[in-house]
Design a protein around this motif. Structure first.
Motif, mmCIF file in Angstrom:
data_model
loop_
_atom_site.group_PDB
_atom_site.id
_atom_site.type_symbol
_atom_site.label_atom_id
_atom_site.label_comp_id
_atom_site.label_asym_id
_atom_site.label_seq_id
_atom_site.Cartn_x
_atom_site.Cartn_y
_atom_site.Cartn_z
ATOM 1 N N GLN A 41 9.314 2.434 -23.969
ATOM 2 C CA GLN A 41 10.775 2.484 -23.918
ATOM 3 C C GLN A 41 11.326 3.920 -23.948
ATOM 4 O OE1 GLN A 41 12.925 0.779 -27.269
ATOM 5 N NE2 GLN A 41 14.482 -0.021 -25.883
ATOM 6 N N PRO A 42 10.832 4.802 -24.823
ATOM 7 C CA PRO A 42 11.354 6.171 -24.804
ATOM 8 C C PRO A 42 11.117 6.892 -23.472
ATOM 9 C CG PRO A 42 10.141 5.770 -26.839
ATOM 10 C CD PRO A 42 9.915 4.578 -25.953
ATOM 11 N N VAL A 43 9.990 6.638 -22.838
ATOM 12 C CA VAL A 43 9.689 7.256 -21.547
ATOM 13 C C VAL A 43 10.626 6.716 -20.473
ATOM 14 C CG1 VAL A 43 7.943 7.441 -19.716
ATOM 15 C CG2 VAL A 43 7.286 7.708 -22.118
ATOM 16 N N ILE A 44 10.814 5.408 -20.457
ATOM 17 C CA ILE A 44 11.692 4.791 -19.456
ATOM 18 C C ILE A 44 13.139 5.260 -19.651
ATOM 19 C CG2 ILE A 44 12.592 2.587 -18.579
ATOM 20 C CD1 ILE A 44 9.633 3.244 -17.829
ATOM 21 N N ARG A 45 13.583 5.333 -20.894
ATOM 22 C CA ARG A 45 14.944 5.829 -21.161
ATOM 23 C C ARG A 45 15.116 7.270 -20.703
ATOM 24 N NH1 ARG A 45 16.509 3.364 -27.084
ATOM 25 N NH2 ARG A 45 17.112 1.320 -26.302
ATOM 26 N N ALA A 46 14.128 8.088 -20.953
ATOM 27 C CA ALA A 46 14.221 9.504 -20.600
ATOM 28 C C ALA A 46 14.101 9.755 -19.099
ATOM 29 C CB ALA A 46 13.139 10.291 -21.335
ATOM 30 N N ASN A 47 13.389 8.892 -18.388
ATOM 31 C CA ASN A 47 13.086 9.169 -16.984
ATOM 32 C C ASN A 47 13.682 8.213 -15.967
ATOM 33 O OD1 ASN A 47 10.982 11.446 -17.063
ATOM 34 N ND2 ASN A 47 10.241 10.023 -18.594
ATOM 35 N N CYS A 48 14.092 7.011 -16.383
ATOM 36 C CA CYS A 48 14.425 5.979 -15.401
ATOM 37 C C CYS A 48 15.824 5.385 -15.534
ATOM 38 C CB CYS A 48 13.403 4.839 -15.469
ATOM 39 S SG CYS A 48 11.685 5.391 -15.345
ATOM 40 N N THR A 49 16.234 5.081 -16.749
ATOM 41 C CA THR A 49 17.459 4.292 -16.915
ATOM 42 C C THR A 49 18.736 5.055 -16.602
ATOM 43 O OG1 THR A 49 17.522 4.704 -19.294
ATOM 44 C CG2 THR A 49 16.460 2.659 -18.541
ATOM 45 N N GLY A 50 18.649 6.347 -16.393
ATOM 46 C CA GLY A 50 19.826 7.072 -15.924
ATOM 47 C C GLY A 50 20.303 6.532 -14.582
ATOM 48 N N CYS A 51 19.387 6.069 -13.769
ATOM 49 C CA CYS A 51 19.719 5.471 -12.460
ATOM 50 C C CYS A 51 19.479 3.966 -12.442
ATOM 51 C CB CYS A 51 18.877 6.110 -11.359
ATOM 52 S SG CYS A 51 19.160 7.867 -11.125
ATOM 53 N N HIS A 52 18.388 3.526 -13.059
ATOM 54 C CA HIS A 52 17.971 2.129 -12.986
ATOM 55 C C HIS A 52 18.402 1.352 -14.229
ATOM 56 C CE1 HIS A 52 15.483 2.567 -9.379
ATOM 57 N NE2 HIS A 52 15.206 3.775 -9.853
ATOM 58 N N SER A 54 21.936 -1.355 -15.692
ATOM 59 C CA SER A 54 22.981 -2.287 -15.239
ATOM 60 C C SER A 54 24.036 -1.539 -14.445
ATOM 61 C CB SER A 54 23.626 -2.977 -16.437
ATOM 62 O OG SER A 54 22.670 -3.746 -17.113
ATOM 63 N N GLY A 55 24.314 -2.028 -13.253
ATOM 64 C CA GLY A 55 25.295 -1.414 -12.377
ATOM 65 C C GLY A 55 24.760 -0.240 -11.589
ATOM 66 N N GLY A 56 23.494 0.084 -11.772
ATOM 67 C CA GLY A 56 22.888 1.210 -11.074
ATOM 68 C C GLY A 56 21.971 0.752 -9.968
ATOM 69 N N ASN A 60 16.760 -2.906 -12.150
ATOM 70 C CA ASN A 60 17.228 -2.540 -13.482
ATOM 71 C C ASN A 60 16.013 -2.437 -14.397
ATOM 72 O OD1 ASN A 60 19.917 -2.573 -12.729
ATOM 73 N ND2 ASN A 60 20.209 -4.698 -13.296
ATOM 74 N N LEU A 61 15.970 -1.368 -15.184
ATOM 75 C CA LEU A 61 14.840 -1.139 -16.087
ATOM 76 C C LEU A 61 15.299 -0.929 -17.523
ATOM 77 C CD1 LEU A 61 12.843 1.359 -13.825
ATOM 78 C CD2 LEU A 61 12.557 -1.120 -13.982
ATOM 79 N N GLY A 62 16.503 -1.374 -17.840
ATOM 80 C CA GLY A 62 17.102 -1.099 -19.136
ATOM 81 C C GLY A 62 16.568 -1.902 -20.300
ATOM 82 N N THR A 63 15.904 -3.023 -20.035
ATOM 83 C CA THR A 63 15.390 -3.844 -21.123
ATOM 84 C C THR A 63 13.901 -4.108 -20.913
ATOM 85 O OG1 THR A 63 15.761 -5.990 -20.054
ATOM 86 C CG2 THR A 63 17.621 -5.037 -21.307
ATOM 87 N N TYR A 64 13.273 -4.597 -21.973
ATOM 88 C CA TYR A 64 11.855 -4.967 -21.895
ATOM 89 C C TYR A 64 11.628 -5.974 -20.773
ATOM 90 C CZ TYR A 64 7.575 -7.488 -23.066
ATOM 91 O OH TYR A 64 6.351 -8.112 -22.998
#
Length: 113
Positions: A41-52, A54-56, A60-64
């Motif tokens: 989760q910390p890696v995905i938040r730091a590298n992915c969820t800025g774009c991927h 909800s609404g991006g 979507n990669l914001g949840t497990y």
């Protein structure tokens, strides 16, 4: 005075050439049993969820559940390791140790803790 300047230039050059650079992956201990909460989760938040997120951009990669589904049904892994063309994140490939940790997480059955 000229000899001092030359001496300082030589010492400075030796110092710069003799320095060794290590990446974080080279000095960090590999994660042997990664979990979503502690490691992925910390890696995905730091590298992915800025774009991927909800609404991006899709997926979507914001949840497990969203990440797990995107890995199982999509091409998330080949995008982060670059084996299917374009590399994600767009800022550049993540360190190989991080990619290997995410692959191990998937191979171990997507542990959520």
């Amino acid at each position: 005075m000229k000899k001092i300047k030359i001496f300082l230039m030589i010492i400075g050059t030796v110092f710069v050439v003799s320095c060794e650079s290590n990446t974080y992956d080279q000095i960090s201990v590999p994660v042997t049993n990664p979990t979503y909460v502690a490691n992925v989760q910390p890696v995905i938040r730091a590298n992915c969820t800025g774009c991927h997120n909800s609404g991006g951009q899709f997926p979507n990669l914001g949840t497990y559940d969203q990440l797990k589904t995107a890995i199982v049904t999509g091409d998330v892994i080949c995008k982060i390791d670059g084996s299917c063309g374009s590399i994600m994140p767009t800022g550049g490939k993540m360190p190989q140790g991080t990619i290997d940790m995410i692959k191990l997480w998937t191979a171990n059955g997507f542990i959520n803790q």
